[in-house]
Write an enzyme that holds these catalytic residues in place. Structure first.
Site, PDB file in Angstrom:
ATOM      1  N   ASP A 332       0.820  -1.214   0.000  1.00 42.65           N
ATOM      2  CA  ASP A 332       0.000   0.000   0.000  1.00 42.65           C
ATOM      3  C   ASP A 332       0.852   1.262   0.000  1.00 42.65           C
ATOM      4  OD1 ASP A 332       0.835  -0.924   2.543  1.00 42.65           O
ATOM      5  OD2 ASP A 332      -0.455   0.556   3.506  1.00 42.65           O
ATOM      6  N   GLU A 333       0.224   2.342  -0.437  1.00 43.74           N
ATOM      7  CA  GLU A 333       0.746   3.702  -0.297  1.00 43.74           C
ATOM      8  C   GLU A 333       2.200   3.874  -0.756  1.00 43.74           C
ATOM      9  OE1 GLU A 333      -1.835   5.439   3.315  1.00 43.74           O
ATOM     10  OE2 GLU A 333      -0.284   4.062   3.994  1.00 43.74           O
ATOM     11  N   VAL A 334       2.465   3.493  -1.987  1.00 45.40           N
ATOM     12  CA  VAL A 334       3.825   3.688  -2.504  1.00 45.40           C
ATOM     13  C   VAL A 334       3.922   5.100  -3.079  1.00 45.40           C
ATOM     14  CG1 VAL A 334       5.600   2.814  -4.046  1.00 45.40           C
ATOM     15  CG2 VAL A 334       3.919   1.234  -3.055  1.00 45.40           C
TER      16      VAL A 334
END
Ligand SMILES: *[C@@H]1O[C@H](CO)[C@@H](O)[C@H](O)[C@H]1NC(C)=O
Length: 537
Positions: A332-334
């Site tokens: 997630d959330e790269v």
């Protein structure tokens, strides 16, 4: 009633029968605590049987594939005895005056899976019949038997004099969803092993069956790896005390197994890995500013082959430590800005033909990790970001939907792509806020989207997330319970029978009292009191 009379006639020479009857009548007007989560089919009558702790037995049915010596059931019998008779040491003095009729709970299972580990498709179905002097509990697996023992323990109630009863009952039960999880985050705050074990106990009371262990993240790396000890010695908050040793991890897994709970480890990457970089040089991407390294680091460096060698060794260890067939890879959330700034990463992009599309690089990275873990016979779960940024989705299997907004739109997209879904969005319980709104977590309808029956089957369950920014062992239990139990009923019980908040409310209040009595610091739902107050403070 005769019992009552006998108990008290043993203590007082002349019991005031009139008063006694009045009290008994008043008691009978009280509602009896019911089972949470609600069983699929439940028939009970007003015929009730007395239970005496000194004449109460667990046993194995003659036809049962598992017999005495079955670790899971023997252990469950030991646990459930004091749960069924919470103050049996006190009651003993009174009950000595009565010759209690014996009562036996006879357990039969179809498979001898006592030494196994619960699987994604393990049956948790059970039938429970309570009649005079006898309860028979039948299940396909020991995991189903455990669920049935929990239900039986919740059928037992006490009157105001402390005597135990169970009513004539007929139950057929099975979970609506296969995957019913709770995520604990042990990176943002370290949670002592004891707090995890206690959470597992409480999970079993609500029939949760997956402990999603978000074990590492940016702030700290408490998992003590045998292959890479520097990860925790340099990446934990404190290298001696704030870590999970191999034996801690084994203890958690074994405690969970005995309760029919799977332990799903998450090693989230390429983002959320700042703490990994402390103990493993060249793992994270150096960020650049004005043509030179700025001294800060971004996500895992996807351009180096050493990265994949490291990950292969780490996941080889992880898959030998955690027996579950699933592994959570995060994803997630790269944030692409650091990758964009780094000339080596950009050169790698050119070489791979990704142009300037960093989602392609992200997909390449995740696919490599998925391949590593599938070679280790693990099914991978990823957060929805990976699905959203990924064009070639056939390497994915299970997607966890966590973002807010129209989460059912996302669920629909994922199942349309033929992938399985775990729903977490509506169950972020870590966020402080008004806690009386447990109904928010109850009135969730995971299948209320347009889709075929086949597509709906791809929704394998849901998960309560307890992120750790504001949570440590001081407030974990009250923040989880009993609100997580609202999600538990949604995931276990039939939706039509449990669609009313008003009907559920008194039952949840009672269940919360039961949790308190079992030593779980479940917060209050509203004005009121419990018959037995919490003694653990
Ligand atoms: C159990 O029996 C008691 C006493 O007969 C009755 O008051 C109560 O409603 C019954 N409970 C259930 C769940 O049937």
């Amino acid at each position: 009633m005769e019992v009552m009379y006998m108990v008290y006639s043993g203590r007082y020479t002349r019991p005031n029968l009139h008063l006694l009857l009045l009290i008994i009548l008043q008691f009978d007007l009280r509602t009896v605590e019911a089972v949470w989560p609600l069983p699929q089919t439940f028939t009970s009558s007003t015929e009730r049987y007395s239970l005496y702790s000194q004449a109460f037995y667990f046993g194995y049915g003659r036809q049962s594939a598992a017999q005495h010596g079955c670790s899971v059931l023997d252990d469950a019998f030991k646990r459930y005895f004091p749960l069924i008779f919470p103050d049996y040491t006190h009651a003993y003095d009174f009950q000595r005056f009565v010759s209690g009729r014996p009562f036996t709970v006879e357990v039969s299972v179809d498979h001898d899976d006592c030494e196994s580990y619960p699987k994604e498709d393990s049956s948790e179905r059970y039938n429970l019949t309570v009649s005079a002097g006898h309860a028979s509990l039948n299940a396909e697996t020991v995991w189903g038997a455990i669920r049935g023992l929990e239900t039986f323990s919740q059928l037992v109630y006490q009157d105001d004099f402390g005597s135990y009863f169970v009513n004539k009952t007929e139950i057929e039960d099975f979970p609506r969803f296969q995957f019913r999880g709770i995520l604990l985050d042990t990176s943002r705050h370290f949670l002592p092993v004891q707090a995890i074990l206690k959470t597992l106990d409480a999970m079993a009371y609500s029939k949760f069956n997956v402990f999603h262990w978000h074990i590492v993240d940016d702030p700290s790396f408490p998992y003590q790896s045998s292959t890479f000890p520097d990860l925790s010695s340099k990446g934990a908050f404190r290298p001696m005390t704030h870590i999970y040793t191999q034996s801690d991890v084994r203890r958690v897994i074994s405690h969970a197994r005995l309760r029919g709970i799977r332990v799903l480890p998450e090693f989230d990457s390429p983002s959320h890995t700042q703490s990994w970089g402390k103990g493993q040089s060249d793992l994270l991407t150096p960020c650049y500013k004005g043509g030179a390294p700025s001294g800060t680091f971004g996500p895992v460096n996807p351009a180096l082959s050493s990265t994949y060698q490291f990950m292969a060794r780490l996941f080889k260890e992880v898959s030998s430590v955690f027996p579950d067939s699933y592994i959570h890879l995060g994803g997630d959330e790269v944030d692409f800005s650091c990758w964009k700034s780094n000339p080596d990463v950009r050169a790698f992009m050119q070489k791979m033909g990704f142009g300037t599309d960093f989602t392609k690089l992200e997909a390449f990275y995740i696919e490599s990790i998925v391949n590593i873990t599938s070679a280790l016979n693990r099914t991978s779960i990823v957060w929805q970001d990976v699905f959203d940024n990924h064009e070639r989705r056939n390497s994915l299997s299970v997607v966890e939907v966590w973002k807010h907004g129209c989460y059912l739109c996302e669920v629909r997209k994922v199942v349309k792509a033929g992938l399985r879904v775990i729903l977490a969005s509506p169950w972020y319980l870590d966020q402080p806020g008004p806690t009386h709104n447990w109904a928010r977590y109850y009135t969730v309808w995971p299948l209320a989207f347009k889709g075929t029956e086949e597509q709906k089957k791809l929704v394998i369950g849901g998960e309560v997330c307890m992120w750790g920014e504001y949570v440590d062992a001081t407030n974990l239990s009250p923040r989880l319970w009993p609100r997580a139990s609202a999600a538990a009923e949604r995931l276990w019980s039939d939706e039509k029978q449990t669609s009313s908040v008003e009907k559920a409310s008194p039952r949840l209040q009672d269940f919360r009292c039961r949790l308190l009595r079992r030593g779980i610091q479940a917060e209050p739902l509203y004005v009121g009191h419990c018959k037995h107050e919490y003694q653990g403070v």
